[in-house]
Scaffold this active site. Sequence first.
Site, PDB file in Angstrom:
ATOM      1  N   HIS A   1      -6.999  -1.970 -13.596  1.00 15.13           N
ATOM      2  CA  HIS A   1      -7.824  -1.451 -12.483  1.00 15.13           C
ATOM      3  C   HIS A   1      -8.640  -2.623 -11.950  1.00 15.13           C
ATOM      4  O   HIS A   1      -8.073  -3.599 -11.455  1.00 15.13           O
ATOM      5  CB  HIS A   1      -8.667  -0.292 -13.017  1.00 15.13           C
ATOM      6  CG  HIS A   1      -9.369   0.544 -11.987  1.00 15.13           C
ATOM      7  ND1 HIS A   1      -9.163   0.422 -10.648  1.00 15.13           N
ATOM      8  CD2 HIS A   1     -10.304   1.532 -12.124  1.00 15.13           C
ATOM      9  CE1 HIS A   1      -9.927   1.292  -9.997  1.00 15.13           C
ATOM     10  NE2 HIS A   1     -10.636   1.976 -10.872  1.00 15.13           N
TER      11      HIS A   1
ATOM     12  N   HIS B   1       0.734  -0.827  -6.622  1.00 20.70           N
ATOM     13  CA  HIS B   1      -0.371   0.127  -6.525  1.00 20.70           C
ATOM     14  C   HIS B   1       0.196   1.525  -6.694  1.00 20.70           C
ATOM     15  O   HIS B   1       1.291   1.804  -6.229  1.00 20.70           O
ATOM     16  CB  HIS B   1      -1.052  -0.001  -5.151  1.00 20.70           C
ATOM     17  CG  HIS B   1      -2.414   0.605  -5.129  1.00 20.70           C
ATOM     18  ND1 HIS B   1      -2.610   1.944  -4.916  1.00 20.70           N
ATOM     19  CD2 HIS B   1      -3.635   0.055  -5.329  1.00 20.70           C
ATOM     20  CE1 HIS B   1      -3.903   2.185  -4.979  1.00 20.70           C
ATOM     21  NE2 HIS B   1      -4.551   1.069  -5.229  1.00 20.70           N
TER      22      HIS B   1
ATOM     23  N   ASP C   1      -6.678  -6.861  -5.167  1.00 19.71           N
ATOM     24  CA  ASP C   1      -7.100  -7.871  -6.134  1.00 19.71           C
ATOM     25  C   ASP C   1      -6.386  -9.205  -5.983  1.00 19.71           C
ATOM     26  O   ASP C   1      -6.775 -10.182  -6.613  1.00 19.71           O
ATOM     27  CB  ASP C   1      -6.857  -7.351  -7.557  1.00 19.71           C
ATOM     28  CG  ASP C   1      -7.847  -6.261  -7.907  1.00 19.71           C
ATOM     29  OD1 ASP C   1      -9.022  -6.429  -7.571  1.00 19.71           O
ATOM     30  OD2 ASP C   1      -7.427  -5.252  -8.495  1.00 19.71           O
TER      31      ASP C   1
HETATM   32  N1  ACO Z   1       4.701  -6.676 -11.523  1.00 23.46           N
HETATM   33  C1  ACO Z   1       5.982  -6.405 -11.882  1.00 23.46           C
HETATM   34  N2  ACO Z   1       6.509  -5.183 -11.947  1.00 23.46           N
HETATM   35  C2  ACO Z   1       5.710  -4.160 -11.618  1.00 23.46           C
HETATM   36  C3  ACO Z   1       4.360  -4.356 -11.215  1.00 23.46           C
HETATM   37  C4  ACO Z   1       3.884  -5.677 -11.170  1.00 23.46           C
HETATM   38  N3  ACO Z   1       2.634  -5.928 -10.799  1.00 23.46           N
HETATM   39  N4  ACO Z   1       3.798  -3.158 -10.932  1.00 23.46           N
HETATM   40  C5  ACO Z   1       4.749  -2.230 -11.162  1.00 23.46           C
HETATM   41  N5  ACO Z   1       5.894  -2.847 -11.572  1.00 23.46           N
HETATM   42  C6  ACO Z   1       7.175  -2.201 -11.841  1.00 23.46           C
HETATM   43  C7  ACO Z   1       7.155  -1.476 -13.172  1.00 23.46           C
HETATM   44  O1  ACO Z   1       7.589  -2.299 -14.228  1.00 23.46           O
HETATM   45  C8  ACO Z   1       8.089  -0.331 -12.898  1.00 23.46           C
HETATM   46  O2  ACO Z   1       9.409  -0.839 -12.948  1.00 23.46           O
HETATM   47  P1  ACO Z   1      10.594   0.094 -13.554  1.00 23.46           P
HETATM   48  O3  ACO Z   1      10.687   1.243 -12.605  1.00 23.46           O
HETATM   49  O4  ACO Z   1      11.775  -0.800 -13.573  1.00 23.46           O
HETATM   50  O5  ACO Z   1      10.121   0.512 -14.919  1.00 23.46           O
HETATM   51  C9  ACO Z   1       7.824   0.039 -11.445  1.00 23.46           C
HETATM   52  O6  ACO Z   1       7.355  -1.190 -10.845  1.00 23.46           O
HETATM   53  C10 ACO Z   1       6.780   1.123 -11.270  1.00 23.46           C
HETATM   54  O7  ACO Z   1       5.599   0.720 -11.977  1.00 23.46           O
HETATM   55  P2  ACO Z   1       4.577   1.710 -12.635  1.00 23.46           P
HETATM   56  O8  ACO Z   1       3.850   1.000 -13.731  1.00 23.46           O
HETATM   57  O9  ACO Z   1       5.268   2.997 -12.979  1.00 23.46           O
HETATM   58  O10 ACO Z   1       3.617   1.978 -11.410  1.00 23.46           O
HETATM   59  P3  ACO Z   1       2.179   2.601 -11.500  1.00 23.46           P
HETATM   60  O11 ACO Z   1       1.939   3.299 -10.226  1.00 23.46           O
HETATM   61  O12 ACO Z   1       1.992   3.373 -12.758  1.00 23.46           O
HETATM   62  O13 ACO Z   1       1.240   1.295 -11.644  1.00 23.46           O
HETATM   63  C11 ACO Z   1      -0.233  -0.449 -11.237  1.00 23.46           C
HETATM   64  C12 ACO Z   1       0.404   0.829 -10.675  1.00 23.46           C
HETATM   65  C13 ACO Z   1      -0.951  -0.149 -12.564  1.00 23.46           C
HETATM   66  C14 ACO Z   1      -1.278  -0.950 -10.238  1.00 23.46           C
HETATM   67  C15 ACO Z   1       0.875  -1.495 -11.448  1.00 23.46           C
HETATM   68  O14 ACO Z   1       1.529  -1.793 -10.226  1.00 23.46           O
HETATM   69  C16 ACO Z   1       0.348  -2.781 -12.090  1.00 23.46           C
HETATM   70  O15 ACO Z   1       0.254  -2.868 -13.318  1.00 23.46           O
HETATM   71  N6  ACO Z   1       0.009  -3.831 -11.269  1.00 23.46           N
HETATM   72  C17 ACO Z   1      -0.552  -5.040 -11.781  1.00 23.46           C
HETATM   73  C18 ACO Z   1      -2.027  -4.830 -12.080  1.00 23.46           C
HETATM   74  C19 ACO Z   1      -2.868  -4.762 -10.822  1.00 23.46           C
HETATM   75  O16 ACO Z   1      -2.730  -5.571  -9.901  1.00 23.46           O
HETATM   76  N7  ACO Z   1      -3.778  -3.763 -10.800  1.00 23.46           N
HETATM   77  C20 ACO Z   1      -4.697  -3.581  -9.675  1.00 23.46           C
HETATM   78  C21 ACO Z   1      -4.437  -2.285  -9.013  1.00 23.46           C
HETATM   79  S1  ACO Z   1      -5.433  -2.111  -7.595  1.00 23.46           S
HETATM   80  C22 ACO Z   1      -6.913  -1.655  -8.203  1.00 23.46           C
HETATM   81  O17 ACO Z   1      -7.086  -1.139  -9.253  1.00 23.46           O
HETATM   82  C23 ACO Z   1      -8.020  -1.915  -7.400  1.00 23.46           C
END
Ligand code: ACO
Length: 428
Positions: free
Chosen positions: A267, A306, A362
């Site tokens: 987050h 996201h 971010d």
């Molecule tokens: N890098 C690489 N792969 C990713 C990323 C990433 N940043 N984010 C998602 N994926 C992939 C996952 O591995 C998954 O792949 P799969 O379908 O082959 O298993 C797919 O994309 C879907 O990802 P989920 O984790 O199911 O998506 P979710 O909606 O649960 O997660 C999140 C959202 C937590 C923001 C995620 O994209 C992430 O971890 N990003 C990096 C951390 C980040 O930047 N967080 C800030 C969010 S904005 C905020 O809080 C203000």
Amino acid sequence: MPKESLTVTDNRTGKSYELAVSEGCIKAADLRQIKVADDDFGLMAYDPAYLNTASCRSAITFIDGDRGILRYRGYPIEQLAEKASFLEVAYLLFEGELPTRAQLDKWEEDVRYHTYVHTNIIKFLEGYRYDAHPMGVLLGATAALSTFYPEAKNIEDPTSRYLQRVRLMAKIPTIAAFAFRHSRGLPFVFPRNDLSYIGNYVNMTFEIGGQHEPNPVLQRALEILLILHADHEQNCSTSAVRAVGSSHVDPFSAVSAGIAALYGPLHGGANEAVLSMLDDIGEKRNIPAFIAEVKAGHGRLMGFGHRVYKSYDPRAKLIKQVAYDVFEQTGLNPKLEIALELEKIALEDDYFIKRKLYPNVDFYSGLIYQAMGYPTDYFTVLFAIGRLPGWVAQWEEMLRDKEQKIARPRQIYTGYDSREFVPMAMRG
Ligand code: ACO
């Protein structure tokens, strides 16, 4: 005219049910009438992480994740970022309308009047180790505020709610600045009522021996960043504030729950993680290898992806512009080059395109904060100052919502059936 309802047939019993559809939703509680026997609890919806569950009705923030739209109380984020002050946006989130000149003057004055913290808070802050993470400090000190203002428990009283809202908006930047000074072993700088909200905060963080020269471009850049973070509907930290607040605890305790949620790297902690990722990558030529690792499932591209935005996060777009204004003043952050190249490669890569992964808020904010002189572990504190009005506005909306009750999800129990206690001698 089609009927606003859903007909469901339970193939276990052959019975059909008609469920009302309103505002694109069915009521999960309506599923409970679907039973296989009279003593059956009734059907539930299983939705880990609330991927498809609306937990409230809210009039504060609108997001269209597919089209990259974000509006506070109907106003596009782009217009607010260009034209409004942070306290004006906070007022808008709380009250639902932009303030008149007189209303804004009063609101600013009320906040200014409360910027000092009780001196015992200072003793409390001094108890932290020099290397305490500033989010831990902010979290603890915000929760401690509830002990200084026991009347904050009167959450049904709108006058008390207003006072706590003012105190939170006024004191959190002071505590945040003190956390910054504490980590550097610097004496605390007390609030100055002749300065603006942002000017005072920046002065409390950076002033040393009367030498701090306020930079209006950097102050406006920080203000825009705070505006962009001010609310984001039912995100993890806001949901935490609502869930904890639903027990009718005081707002300081509820907001500290939001700070705890924001602390996490998935987050608000992500902007800190972006910077360590850029440090780890080190040079542009290492980017392809890094991307290959991410695609192989080893780590994530931090600052990308996201839960709601499946296109470019509109806040990231605005922040990228702000970054150039800031770097004109501070000189280029060398990591920007790596970030830009990383973004370019990722946006052309099938893995990211298929999963609709775009830069989020971010991705660039950390680079700006670093250029402004904030250490990496402090970035999430700035996010918390920005998100505060959203947390408080959502908390108050939750309290006024007659449909809300104490948050208490159901579970699917997957453990043992009943079994007999095993005496110690007979175990293992
Ligand atoms: N890098 C690489 N792969 C990713 C990323 C990433 N940043 N984010 C998602 N994926 C992939 C996952 O591995 C998954 O792949 P799969 O379908 O082959 O298993 C797919 O994309 C879907 O990802 P989920 O984790 O199911 O998506 P979710 O909606 O649960 O997660 C999140 C959202 C937590 C923001 C995620 O994209 C992430 O971890 N990003 C990096 C951390 C980040 O930047 N967080 C800030 C969010 S904005 C905020 O809080 C203000």
